[in-house]
Design a protein around this motif. Structure first.
Motif, PDB file in Angstrom:
ATOM      1  N   GLY A   1     -20.285  13.735 -16.395  1.00  0.00           N
ATOM      2  CA  GLY A   1     -19.525  13.334 -15.215  1.00  0.00           C
ATOM      3  C   GLY A   1     -18.050  13.209 -15.533  1.00  0.00           C
ATOM      4  N   ALA A   2     -17.783  12.551 -16.668  1.00  0.00           N
ATOM      5  CA  ALA A   2     -16.395  12.326 -17.046  1.00  0.00           C
ATOM      6  C   ALA A   2     -15.720  13.633 -17.426  1.00  0.00           C
ATOM      7  N   LYS A   3     -16.497  14.532 -18.020  1.00  0.00           N
ATOM      8  CA  LYS A   3     -15.924  15.812 -18.428  1.00  0.00           C
ATOM      9  C   LYS A   3     -15.456  16.598 -17.213  1.00  0.00           C
ATOM     10  N   ILE A   4     -16.239  16.495 -16.150  1.00  0.00           N
ATOM     11  CA  ILE A   4     -15.850  17.211 -14.925  1.00  0.00           C
ATOM     12  C   ILE A   4     -14.509  16.673 -14.433  1.00  0.00           C
ATOM     13  N   VAL A   5     -14.383  15.345 -14.423  1.00  0.00           N
ATOM     14  CA  VAL A   5     -13.106  14.757 -14.003  1.00  0.00           C
ATOM     15  C   VAL A   5     -11.989  15.260 -14.897  1.00  0.00           C
ATOM     16  N   ALA A   6     -12.269  15.284 -16.210  1.00  0.00           N
ATOM     17  CA  ALA A   6     -11.238  15.710 -17.147  1.00  0.00           C
ATOM     18  C   ALA A   6     -10.785  17.131 -16.860  1.00  0.00           C
ATOM     19  N   TYR A   7     -11.748  18.021 -16.597  1.00  0.00           N
ATOM     20  CA  TYR A   7     -11.371  19.410 -16.353  1.00  0.00           C
ATOM     21  C   TYR A   7     -10.669  19.586 -15.017  1.00  0.00           C
TER      22      TYR A   7
ATOM     23  N   TYR B   1      -8.980  10.445 -19.502  1.00  0.00           N
ATOM     24  CA  TYR B   1      -9.590  11.766 -19.563  1.00  0.00           C
ATOM     25  C   TYR B   1      -8.688  12.871 -20.104  1.00  0.00           C
ATOM     26  N   SER B   2      -7.471  12.531 -20.504  1.00  0.00           N
ATOM     27  CA  SER B   2      -6.583  13.624 -20.869  1.00  0.00           C
ATOM     28  C   SER B   2      -6.745  14.048 -22.320  1.00  0.00           C
ATOM     29  N   GLY B   3      -7.474  13.259 -23.089  1.00  0.00           N
ATOM     30  CA  GLY B   3      -7.666  13.635 -24.483  1.00  0.00           C
ATOM     31  C   GLY B   3      -6.590  13.120 -25.415  1.00  0.00           C
ATOM     32  N   ILE B   4      -5.673  12.273 -24.919  1.00  0.00           N
ATOM     33  CA  ILE B   4      -4.690  11.769 -25.876  1.00  0.00           C
ATOM     34  C   ILE B   4      -5.282  10.681 -26.758  1.00  0.00           C
ATOM     35  N   LEU B   5      -6.181   9.905 -26.207  1.00  0.00           N
ATOM     36  CA  LEU B   5      -6.821   8.880 -27.037  1.00  0.00           C
ATOM     37  C   LEU B   5      -8.269   9.231 -27.318  1.00  0.00           C
ATOM     38  N   MET B   6      -8.972   9.544 -26.243  1.00  0.00           N
ATOM     39  CA  MET B   6     -10.380   9.856 -26.423  1.00  0.00           C
ATOM     40  C   MET B   6     -10.532  11.360 -26.520  1.00  0.00           C
ATOM     41  N   PRO B   7     -11.330  11.796 -27.448  1.00  0.00           N
ATOM     42  CA  PRO B   7     -11.574  13.235 -27.524  1.00  0.00           C
ATOM     43  C   PRO B   7     -12.403  13.677 -26.326  1.00  0.00           C
ATOM     44  N   VAL B   8     -12.027  14.809 -25.768  1.00  0.00           N
ATOM     45  CA  VAL B   8     -12.740  15.298 -24.586  1.00  0.00           C
ATOM     46  C   VAL B   8     -14.198  15.596 -24.931  1.00  0.00           C
ATOM     47  N   SER B   9     -14.440  15.981 -26.192  1.00  0.00           N
ATOM     48  CA  SER B   9     -15.811  16.338 -26.560  1.00  0.00           C
ATOM     49  C   SER B   9     -16.747  15.143 -26.479  1.00  0.00           C
ATOM     50  N   SER B  10     -16.203  13.924 -26.579  1.00  0.00           N
ATOM     51  CA  SER B  10     -17.074  12.749 -26.540  1.00  0.00           C
ATOM     52  C   SER B  10     -17.452  12.340 -25.133  1.00  0.00           C
ATOM     53  N   LEU B  11     -16.810  12.932 -24.141  1.00  0.00           N
ATOM     54  CA  LEU B  11     -17.070  12.495 -22.771  1.00  0.00           C
ATOM     55  C   LEU B  11     -18.460  12.923 -22.320  1.00  0.00           C
ATOM     56  N   THR B  12     -19.018  12.135 -21.411  1.00  0.00           N
ATOM     57  CA  THR B  12     -20.279  12.551 -20.816  1.00  0.00           C
ATOM     58  C   THR B  12     -19.975  13.571 -19.709  1.00  0.00           C
TER      59      THR B  12
ATOM     60  N   GLU C   1      -5.161  27.787 -20.354  1.00  0.00           N
ATOM     61  CA  GLU C   1      -4.643  26.517 -19.849  1.00  0.00           C
ATOM     62  C   GLU C   1      -3.494  26.759 -18.879  1.00  0.00           C
ATOM     63  N   ALA C   2      -2.604  27.671 -19.281  1.00  0.00           N
ATOM     64  CA  ALA C   2      -1.457  27.951 -18.414  1.00  0.00           C
ATOM     65  C   ALA C   2      -1.933  28.498 -17.075  1.00  0.00           C
ATOM     66  N   LEU C   3      -2.965  29.339 -17.142  1.00  0.00           N
ATOM     67  CA  LEU C   3      -3.511  29.907 -15.913  1.00  0.00           C
ATOM     68  C   LEU C   3      -4.080  28.802 -15.029  1.00  0.00           C
ATOM     69  N   VAL C   4      -4.797  27.880 -15.655  1.00  0.00           N
ATOM     70  CA  VAL C   4      -5.373  26.778 -14.883  1.00  0.00           C
ATOM     71  C   VAL C   4      -4.260  25.995 -14.193  1.00  0.00           C
ATOM     72  N   LEU C   5      -3.194  25.725 -14.936  1.00  0.00           N
ATOM     73  CA  LEU C   5      -2.088  24.967 -14.345  1.00  0.00           C
ATOM     74  C   LEU C   5      -1.484  25.745 -13.176  1.00  0.00           C
ATOM     75  N   ALA C   6      -1.338  27.053 -13.372  1.00  0.00           N
ATOM     76  CA  ALA C   6      -0.746  27.857 -12.303  1.00  0.00           C
ATOM     77  C   ALA C   6      -1.634  27.819 -11.070  1.00  0.00           C
ATOM     78  N   LEU C   7      -2.947  27.963 -11.302  1.00  0.00           N
ATOM     79  CA  LEU C   7      -3.879  27.909 -10.183  1.00  0.00           C
ATOM     80  C   LEU C   7      -3.807  26.555  -9.497  1.00  0.00           C
ATOM     81  N   TYR C   8      -3.738  25.530 -10.333  1.00  0.00           N
ATOM     82  CA  TYR C   8      -3.679  24.173  -9.825  1.00  0.00           C
ATOM     83  C   TYR C   8      -2.458  24.011  -8.932  1.00  0.00           C
TER      84      TYR C   8
END
Lengths: 384, 790
Positions: free
Chosen positions: A326-332, A313-324, A359-366
């Motif tokens: 459910g999977a997109k939620i996991v990715a985010y 789900y990280s987008g290094i191999l599979m593009p995030v846009s191709s995810l369905t 993205e940086a904000l998301v990481l900080a929140l995370y």
């Protein structure tokens, strides 16, 4: 919060870590080894596809057509075969990954101005490569067809070939590849690997640290001490954040020096957001360590939770846009995807805070969310 | 039933019951960890489901922004074609610079730029360029986007062109996964990933846990044998993982995603069990090395992550650099992946599952797979000895045996499954390419008999008792064998070595033929030149260019295009011989040249060069050998004398070991001799251990040469000093050295002698090392006494 107490917990943790020499050396060795092995191993460039050709036509045109493939650097011509059975066999034992069947009367049909169907057999075991191979075949066919059609029209209507060519190809697609002009997979992979290795190795460092004390019973020393919950967690985290930060620098150097990936972004922004990411990953391990009661469970859960989503789900191999969905939620929900964007942005795109602030904000929140969760999950008073 | 057999019966029952109890204990322990059980069930169900349903390697819905400078019917039609499932049209841009910003922010994967007056230009029949900017931070996806776009634009152009054009259309047939349903692929590789992680971690961590908590000591004082301690862990975890796998197969993949399983399910499960077994060996190995579970965790993930990612899941091995490709062939997952994809998608015939394999010769794959299984086993054993600090030697031996059995089981695991109809390279008794078969690429064959009757579009490398090439080879042929027959067509060079060689086919270029009896029949044709060395040579076929021959008897009876240079005892040119150029010969006797033979150039006799005289050559060769012998003798002498001075106690201990325990020395020596290269190879296979493996191998080579001195000293002691007081004296060593060197000059016996000396010496060195290690600085004298008491 008392800095001295944090420091005391951290130095105790640090000493424990360096006394376990194998653990300590593996903590540095693993990221480096992975970076090198994966960097060379994850070859996503699709070139030299082994190809065999079955030519039923044996005409000048069919040979000319076949030569388009033989001469292409994308294909590695393995030879002509005599029948389809041979193709079957070659495909089954993986000698070739693609095959071309040129029908009889290929020349005849085309010179008569009629279309001819060429069959391509492609090994579908590696879907991404299959897709790209298909793309190459189509592109070569299109170029060949255009020439044929142009010649045909020129003959038919008696117009110069140039004009016929323009007629055949009224719209010309000019593709510009941005950020990675040569489309080299190692440029794409090397930065992504920085994320990948940090994501896999950092949680493992912390995953056992609390549960170990729980199993051994030494956690009661903490329970009865003056160290507060926050101080304990921060102190636990600190040494591993430091180790991961050193690893980050080493990985960054490998990516740039060994794999020659460009780094165009803002180093300060990259450093800060990487630190946030390290906090997230080590924090993940720590949370798991607080949640479970055995080291075995902590290990297994951490490894599976870090390997699987990072690959998928990280987008290094599979593009995030191709995810369905459910999977997109996991990715985010997973920090890996956000940090992948930061890494790729910093290395290849050369953008910084002004673009990647979300993205940086998301990481900080995370990171702060994880710490808060840790705070809530960790009780100094035993239940019941 | 007598008492003895009854007691055996009872003991067997007890043995199995203990095993059963231990397995039950492991399962209970696992089930009492609710977090772990919960997670296991999540991993094998929901996780697989998500991966199978949500993930796609294919580029879908790539975010596209369009800057339309034209706003006409034509431009809108083009935009309309960029649509789902390939592109996701996000909207139009108001100015061109905005596209770049979207790309930077990652909000756009591609930006299409249509110039003004697009329709106008089209109507006038001019060529218009539309620009597409693609984000290639993920390079394969970028390539896919551009190929989609090219297709779309091509279709757009063709839709405006007249019908019935001479087009090449392609029908794609994708094999093994016809609809390219990636859910299969993802699901399968996800199941494999999870299986691998659990199979490595569960037994390994369970073992390390017992060590960490000290409960292993409790188990060791029970009547359980070490085998009964270790084996149940593997079995219990295998049961767990297999249950998980079957749940994900029958609960998720089959009903929901309709992943087809064409292979034999029982066979697949047996193979899965074997795979889990092998992998569990790796976990146990990590556990024996580690002191705590944290170390096990790090070590397992060090191995598991590259295995999971690089065993051929994303990248075919052929795309990797060589060193990595060979390394990854040691990964058990690589074979299991082949098994799995074979049984799920590729057509598998029940004999051998149609296992995918890369072109590495299969015999090597087999040994490497077994080596992998063995790595867990053999090193486990060593580590267990030390790690558990067991002093009771009986117990220790039992433990060794137990681990050895487990290791053996693990070894059997994968190679048994890896039986393949490998047709690219023939190994075994008869290797053949039957008539009508075509092989593209090089063909390697070793066997009792090698027959190549089909077509090989590449080089042929063949070695065998009899080698027959009567097919077509569109490359070189390199053949060696007792009897070599070439009656087919070879497009390029032929290099043939053998006892009896018959060439009756055509050779497109040059031929190099070395053999006892060489017969080139009249039907043969050699287009290029020919170089030959033979006892008897009959050259009956025509040769296009120069011919050079060194032989005992030579008969030439056909046309030679160029010069003939021949050195032979007897030379004969028959009436049919035609030489296009000059003849030069080296011979003691006059060549017999038939008067009807045609020679275009001159015939000249050359004086016989001294080196070519057979007797002298033999002498020279013998001289060389003597030189090597002397060099070896002197170097061994120096080594032996030095050794006794530099490591006196070690040398004495080694000789003592030979004196006291010759058979043990031989046994250990054989083990070290055979084992060290294996261990070195395994070390190199772990990547981490490459330098260590190389070092070990170098030490091994040096060691093999060095250790002979101990045996020589021992032999000398036997002869001169039977009291055994002075164990390693210079004189006894020199005596042994002389005694050793004389018989080594005898051909076969000498080789065997050297081998046994090396085996004894290695064993002695190993024993001495061990005893010095155990006995600290005790001198050899007291060691000897201790041994005698024992």
């Amino acid at each position: 919060m008392n800095l001295r107490r944090i420091w005391a917990v951290a130095s105790k943790e640090w000493r424990e870590t360096i006394r376990d020499r194998m653990f300590f050396s593996l903590a540095f060795l693993i990221p480096i080894l992975w970076m090198i092995v994966f960097g060379y191993g994850m070859v996503l460039d699709v070139e030299h596809i082994p190809l065999a050709i079955l030519d039923y036509d044996h005409s000048a045109l069919s040979r000319d057509y076949a030569y388009r493939f033989i001469g292409s650097r994308y294909f590695d011509f393995k030879g002509y075969v005599k029948d389809e059975e041979a193709l079957d066999r070659l495909l089954t034992d993986n000698t070739i990954r693609a095959a071309l069947i040129i029908p009889d009367r290929f020349h005849e049909r085309l010179t008569a101005g009629r279309p001819a169907n060429v069959q391509t057999l492609i090994d579908g075991v590696f879907p991404l490569r299959t897709q790209i191979t298909k793309g190459y075949v189509i592109a070569i066919n299109a170029a060949f067809s255009q020439e044929l059609v142009a010649d045909y029209l020129a003959r038919l209507r008696g117009i110069p070939t140039d004009q016929a060519r323009r007629l055949v190809q009224p719209v010309k697609l000019e593709v510009r590849y941005l950020y990675n002009q040569e489309v080299r997979s190692v440029w794409a992979i090397a930065p992504a690997l920085v994320m990948f290795t940090l994501m896999l190795s950092a949680p493992l460092l912390t995953a056992l640290q609390v549960v170990k004390e729980k199993e051994r019973g030494s956690i009661y020393n903490i329970y009865s001490s003056t160290v507060s919950r926050v101080e304990f967690l921060l102190g636990k985290l600190l040494p591993y954040v430091a180790i991961s930060a050193v690893n980050l620098i080493i990985l960054w150097i490998i990516a740039i020096q060994l794999f020659r990936a460009p780094f165009k972004g803002d180093p300060l922004f990259f450093a800060v957001s990487s630190l946030l990411f390290i906090l997230c990953t080590t924090g993940m391990g720590l949370i798991l360590s607080l949640l479970v009661s055995t080291q075995l469970a902590a290990l297994v859960i951490t490894i599976v939770l870090s390997i699987v989503p990072t690959i998928l789900y990280s987008g290094i191999l599979m593009p995030v846009s191709s995810l369905t969905h459910g999977a997109k939620i996991v990715a985010y929900l997973h920090p890996a995807m956000h940090y992948t964007r930061i890494v790729q942005g910093s290395f290849l795109k050369g953008v910084g805070l002004e673009v990647l602030w979300e993205e940086a904000l998301v990481l900080a929140l995370y990171a702060s969310g994880l710490l808060a969760a840790g705070y809530l999950l960790f009780h100094k008073r035993t239940r019941t | 039933m007598n008492g003895a057999s009854a007691s055996v019966f009872v003991r067997t029952i007890v043995w199995w019951r203990r095993l059963g109890v231990m397995i039950w204990k492991e399962l209970l322990q696992l089930s009492r960890d609710p977090a772990l059980v919960l997670f296991l069930s999540y991993a094998f169900t929901l996780d697989i489901y998500l991966a199978a349903s949500g993930v796609s390697l294919e580029l879908k819905n790539a975010d596209l922004w369009v800057y339309d400078g034209d706003h006409t019917f034509a431009s809108r039609e083009l935009i309309h074609r960029f649509r789902s499932p390939w592109f996701n049209f996000k909207g139009e841009l108001t100015d061109a610079g905005q596209g770049m910003r979207y790309l930077d922010r990652g909000e756009a994967m591609a930006v299409l730029d249509i110039p003004p007056r697009f329709q106008e230009a089209l109507a006038r029949g001019e060529q218009v360029g539309v620009q597409l900017l693609i984000d290639t931070t993920n390079s394969p996806q970028g390539l896919l986007a551009s190929s989609y776009a090219a297709r779309i634009v091509g279709d757009f152009a063709l839709s405006r062109a007249p019908d019935r054009l001479p087009l090449v259309r392609s029908d794609h047939r994708v094999w093994y996964n016809p609809n390219q349903e990636e859910s299969w692929f993802q699901a399968i590789s996800d199941v494999l990933t999870i299986t691998t992680v659990f199979a490595v971690l569960l037994p390994g961590a369970a073992m390390a846990r017992e060590k960490e908590r000290g409960t292993i000591e409790q188990l060791l004082v029970t009547p359980l044998s070490p085998f009964q301690v270790m084996f149940p862990k593997v079995v219990a975890m295998t049961v767990v993982v297999l249950t998980g796998t079957s749940i994900s197969l029958f609960g998720i993949l089959r009903p929901i995603f309709h992943v087809p399983f064409r292979g034999n399910l029982i066979l697949y499960f047996v193979l899965t069990a074997l795979y889990v077994f092998t992998i569990a060996g790796l976990g146990l190995f990590a556990a024996t090395l580690a002191r705590n579970q944290a170390q096990v965790g790090l070590m397992s993930i060090l191995l598991v992550a590259p295995m999971v990612q690089l065993s051929g899941t994303w990248t075919p091995l052929e795309a990797m650099p060589d060193w990595l490709r060979y390394t990854m062939q040691l990964s058990p997952l690589h074979y299991f992946l082949n098994i799995t994809t074979a049984s799920s998608s590729k057509e598998s015939d029940c004999r051998c599952f149609g296992i995918r394999s890369w072109r590495w010769p299969f015999s090597a794959e087999r040994s490497s797979a077994s080596a992998c299984g063995g790595s867990g086993g053999s090193s486990n054993r060593r580590r267990m000895n030390r790690g558990l600090l067991m002093r009771n030697s009986k117990q220790r031996r039992k433990l060794q045996l137990g681990v050895a059995v487990v290791a053996l089981l693990l070894c059997v695991a994968l190679p048994a499954a890896a039986d393949d109809k490998q047709e690219k390279s023939g190994f075994g008794s008869v290797a053949s390419v039957p008539a009508g078969e075509v092989i593209n690429g090089d063909y390697f064959a070793i066997g009792r008999a090698v027959e190549i009757s089909g077509t090989v579009n590449g080089d042929v490398y063949a070695a065998g008792g009899t080698v027959l090439v009567d097919g077509v080879v569109n490359g070189d042929v390199l053949a060696s064998g007792g009897t070599v027959t070439v009656s087919g067509a070879i497009a390029q060079d032929a290099r043939i070595m053998g006892g009896r060689i018959t060439v009756s086919g055509t050779i497109g270029r040059g031929a190099t033929i070395v053999g006892g009896d060489v017969n080139v029949t009249p039907s043969a044709t050699i287009e290029g030149g020919m170089v030959s060395g033979a006892g008897n040579l009959h050259l009956g076929g025509p040769v296009g260019r120069d011919v050079r021959i060194g032989a005992g008897n030579v008969t030439v009876s056909n046309k030679i295009g160029g010069d003939l240079a021949v050195a032979a005892r007897a030379i004969r040119l028959t009436s049919k011989a035609t030489i296009g150029g000059n003849i030069r010969y080296w011979s003691d006797t006059e060549p017999s040249i038939d008067e009807r033979a045609k020679v275009a150039g001159t015939i000249r006799s050359e004086s016989l060069p001294q080196t070519l005289q057979p007797g002298q050559a033999r002498r020279a060769f013998a001289g060389f050998r003597v030189f090597v012998m002397i060099a070896s003798f002197i170097s061994t002498l120096i080594i032996g004398l030095l050794f006794a001075r530099i490591y006196p106690s070690f040398s004495r201990a080694a000789v003592e070991a030979l004196r006291q325990r010759p058979s043990a020395s031989l046994g250990w020596g054989t083990a070290v001799f055979v084992g060290t290269p294996v261990v070195a190879a395994l070390l190199m296979a772990t990547l981490v251990g490459i330098p260590l493996g190389l070092l070990l191998f170098a030490l091994y080579l040096v060691g093999v040469y060095l250790v002979r001195v101990f045996v020589m000293a021992w032999v000398g002691t036997l002869l001169f000093d039977r009291s055994g007081r002075s164990l390693y004296t210079d004189w006894s060593f020199i005596a042994g050295l002389v005694l050793y060197f004389v018989p080594t000059l005898i051909p076969v016996v000498g080789g065997l002698l050297t081998l046994s000396v090396i085996l004894f010496g290695l064993g002695a060195a190993a024993l001495a090392k061990k005893e010095l290690y155990v006995g600290g600085q005790q001198d050899a004298e007291s060691l000897g006494r201790a041994d005698a008491k024992r």
